[in-house]
Write a protein that holds these residues in place. Structure first.
Motif, mmCIF file in Angstrom:
data_model
loop_
_atom_site.group_PDB
_atom_site.id
_atom_site.type_symbol
_atom_site.label_atom_id
_atom_site.label_comp_id
_atom_site.label_asym_id
_atom_site.label_seq_id
_atom_site.Cartn_x
_atom_site.Cartn_y
_atom_site.Cartn_z
ATOM 1 N N GLN A 211 1.306 -1.588 -0.476
ATOM 2 C CA GLN A 211 -0.344 0.060 -0.029
ATOM 3 C C GLN A 211 1.215 0.868 -0.314
ATOM 4 O O GLN A 211 0.204 2.133 -0.851
ATOM 5 C CB GLN A 211 -0.993 -0.040 1.509
ATOM 6 C CG GLN A 211 -1.649 1.551 1.064
ATOM 7 C CD GLN A 211 -2.510 1.543 0.315
ATOM 8 O OE1 GLN A 211 -3.360 0.719 0.328
ATOM 9 N NE2 GLN A 211 -2.740 2.446 -0.950
ATOM 10 N N SER B 25 2.220 1.786 -2.814
ATOM 11 C CA SER B 25 1.448 2.771 -4.231
ATOM 12 C C SER B 25 1.330 4.069 -3.357
ATOM 13 O O SER B 25 1.414 5.173 -4.313
ATOM 14 C CB SER B 25 -0.551 1.893 -4.389
ATOM 15 O OG SER B 25 -0.273 2.091 -3.191
ATOM 16 N N ASP B 26 0.915 4.262 -2.171
ATOM 17 C CA ASP B 26 0.860 5.485 -1.956
ATOM 18 C C ASP B 26 2.726 6.852 -2.399
ATOM 19 O O ASP B 26 2.064 8.040 -3.113
ATOM 20 C CB ASP B 26 1.031 5.838 -0.767
ATOM 21 C CG ASP B 26 0.189 5.243 0.466
ATOM 22 O OD1 ASP B 26 -1.095 4.518 -0.649
ATOM 23 O OD2 ASP B 26 -0.043 4.999 1.519
ATOM 24 N N THR C 191 2.206 7.791 -5.834
ATOM 25 C CA THR C 191 0.721 9.037 -6.062
ATOM 26 C C THR C 191 1.653 9.943 -6.296
ATOM 27 O O THR C 191 1.348 10.682 -6.689
ATOM 28 C CB THR C 191 -0.851 8.112 -5.376
ATOM 29 O OG1 THR C 191 -0.656 6.630 -5.079
ATOM 30 C CG2 THR C 191 -1.524 9.412 -5.662
ATOM 31 N N ASN D 240 -1.054 12.034 5.485
ATOM 32 C CA ASN D 240 -1.620 10.798 5.200
ATOM 33 C C ASN D 240 -2.880 10.560 6.369
ATOM 34 O O ASN D 240 -2.301 10.849 7.873
ATOM 35 C CB ASN D 240 -1.063 10.113 6.212
ATOM 36 C CG ASN D 240 -0.233 9.341 4.764
ATOM 37 O OD1 ASN D 240 -0.700 8.141 4.073
ATOM 38 N ND2 ASN D 240 1.256 9.570 4.116
ATOM 39 N N LEU E 36 -3.460 11.817 1.717
ATOM 40 C CA LEU E 36 -3.782 10.665 0.795
ATOM 41 C C LEU E 36 -4.108 9.604 2.292
ATOM 42 O O LEU E 36 -4.339 10.097 3.445
ATOM 43 C CB LEU E 36 -2.684 9.656 1.111
ATOM 44 C CG LEU E 36 -1.305 9.854 -0.143
ATOM 45 C CD1 LEU E 36 -0.889 11.675 -0.352
ATOM 46 C CD2 LEU E 36 -0.608 9.062 -0.262
ATOM 47 N N CYS F 152 -6.020 5.139 2.751
ATOM 48 C CA CYS F 152 -5.755 4.073 1.493
ATOM 49 C C CYS F 152 -6.713 3.405 2.008
ATOM 50 O O CYS F 152 -6.752 2.214 0.565
ATOM 51 C CB CYS F 152 -4.775 3.321 2.541
ATOM 52 S SG CYS F 152 -5.294 2.741 4.317
ATOM 53 N N GLN G 15 -4.646 6.839 -5.484
ATOM 54 C CA GLN G 15 -3.992 5.838 -4.557
ATOM 55 C C GLN G 15 -4.899 4.742 -5.466
ATOM 56 O O GLN G 15 -3.330 3.538 -5.007
ATOM 57 C CB GLN G 15 -4.118 6.615 -3.246
ATOM 58 C CG GLN G 15 -2.957 6.578 -2.749
ATOM 59 C CD GLN G 15 -3.783 7.155 -0.917
ATOM 60 O OE1 GLN G 15 -4.752 8.007 -0.969
ATOM 61 N NE2 GLN G 15 -3.186 6.267 -0.137
ATOM 62 N N ASN H 178 -3.190 3.154 -8.059
ATOM 63 C CA ASN H 178 -2.329 2.966 -8.211
ATOM 64 C C ASN H 178 -1.543 1.490 -7.520
ATOM 65 O O ASN H 178 -1.062 0.850 -8.111
ATOM 66 C CB ASN H 178 -0.597 3.624 -7.993
ATOM 67 C CG ASN H 178 -1.189 5.155 -8.505
ATOM 68 O OD1 ASN H 178 -1.612 5.059 -9.985
ATOM 69 N ND2 ASN H 178 -0.971 6.123 -8.786
ATOM 70 N N LYS H 179 -2.697 0.868 -6.593
ATOM 71 C CA LYS H 179 -2.294 -0.028 -5.993
ATOM 72 C C LYS H 179 -2.182 -1.293 -7.310
ATOM 73 O O LYS H 179 -1.338 -2.229 -7.289
ATOM 74 C CB LYS H 179 -3.624 -0.268 -5.099
ATOM 75 C CG LYS H 179 -3.691 -0.103 -3.901
ATOM 76 C CD LYS H 179 -4.744 -0.306 -3.321
ATOM 77 C CE LYS H 179 -5.383 -1.478 -2.519
ATOM 78 N NZ LYS H 179 -4.025 -1.607 -1.493
#
Ligand code: CP
Ligand code: NVA
Length: 333
Positions: A160, A163-164, A167, A247, A287, A289, A313, A316-317
């Motif tokens: 995760q 992918s963050d 992003t 986040n 962000l 998740c 986000q 993008n995973k």
């Protein structure tokens, strides 16, 4: 499933492993269990590859490099994004997927992880695991002869956070000079962000309520390695000042449902709302998740607002999972 068998299941095995922990070694790089095991170029390469795969996918390129390969998803906790994005990524590279709920497998009846790891290794080319204890993924990795990928444990959520980071790079271009902030529980996501900060060398400030700090060992190791500060504060307003990347995550993670009510009270002042967000830097991005609890850790207005990148986000995973599967299965590092 009867009580005796349930007791001998995965959680019981995790507890036993915790008590008899064997020191971990360099095998760690054959698996993706935590970000701290990797160097900046190794993680950057995965992100760069994910960006390429994303661009190619949008340009209509169809990949087949994992044709004939199979993965097993072994999940002990619920999932929407991680499960579907791993499956979509594998199919997108020409491969195939077998999903197995841990509870419905023989693990739920006490079959040892070391046997499961060796058996699954005879069938598939990688094992993607979502579970409670980090010890479980470590034990599987110790015995598997194929890569084990951590798709979330109580301690880490490395895929995760990759992918963050992807992003953030899409939005901001570069990571090192960004002021990144974590607001809320010092949970699995926070731990993986801490490791990411230490590997990439960007400054990270966390604001966590007393008693909900991130893992102390992870923090200490990350601070020792990081060229930039990794701070833990109590005050979210102080933490967010000048932030470029913010986040947030749920206040009670999977497995902590019994604490939900208590946490609602303790975390109230940690909500990311418009007032708090106004204190961040100009152009800050938000962000999460997901899944999000609107009205708890984040307001509807902020989640749906112009600074939120949560659906990029989530997309993008799939791209980062494709890059991970390609790299770990084919050995292209
Ligand atoms: N972000 C994330 O891991 O979502 P899922 O729990 O839906 O997989
Ligand atoms: N911290 C959350 C992340 C969910 C994707 C949890 O572990 O439930």
């Amino acid at each position: 499933m009867n009580g005796r068998h349930t007791q001998r299941g995965l959680r019981f095995q995790a507890e036993m492993l915790h008590r008899s922990r064997i020191p971990w070694d360099s095998l760690m790089k054959n698996h993706l269990l935590a970000l701290g095991a990797f160097t900046r170029p190794e993680l950057q390469r995965l992100i760069d590859r994910a960006l390429t795969l994303k661009a190619e996918g949008k340009a209509g390129v169809r990949h087949q490099q994992l044709a004939g390969r199979k993965i097993c998803l072994l999940f002990e906790k619920p999932s929407t994004r991680t499960r579907v994005s791993f499956e979509a990524a594998m199919y997108g590279l020409g491969g195939q997927v077998i999903f197995m709920s841990a509870k419905e497998s023989q693990l739920g009846r006490g079959e040892p992880l070391k046997d499961t790891a060796r058996v699954l290794s005879r069938y598939v080319d990688a094992i993607v695991v979502r579970t409670f204890g980090q010890e479980v993924v470590e034990e599987l990795a110790r015995y598997a002869t194929v890569p084990v990928i951590n798709a979330l444990t109580d301690l880490h959520h490395p895929c995760q956070v990759l992918s963050d980071l992807m992003t953030v790079i899409e939005e901001k271009g570069e990571l090192s000079e960004l002021q990144t902030v974590w607001i809320g529980d010092g949970n699995n996501m926070a731990n993986s962000w801490i490791e990411a900060a230490s590997v990439f060398g960007f400054p990270l400030t966390l604001a966590c309520p007393a008693g909900f700090d991130p893992n102390g060992v992870i923090l200490e190791q990350a601070r020792a390695r990081s060229p930039r500060p990794i701070e833990v504060l109590r005050d979210p307003a102080a933490a967010i000042r000048g932030a470029d990347v913010i986040n947030v995550d749920v206040w009670a993670s999977m497995g902590q449902e019994a604490e939900q009510e208590k946490r609602l009270g303790l975390f109230k002042s940690y909500q990311l709302n418009s007032d708090l967000l106004a204190r961040a830097g100009k152009g800050a991005i938000v962000l999460h998740c997901l899944p999000a609890h609107r009205g708890e850790e984040i307001t509807e207005e902020v989640l749906e607002g112009p600074q939120s990148v949560v659906f990029d986000q989530a997309e993008n995973k799939m791209h980062i999972h494709a890059a991970i599967l390609e790299s770990f299965i084919t050995g292209a590092k």
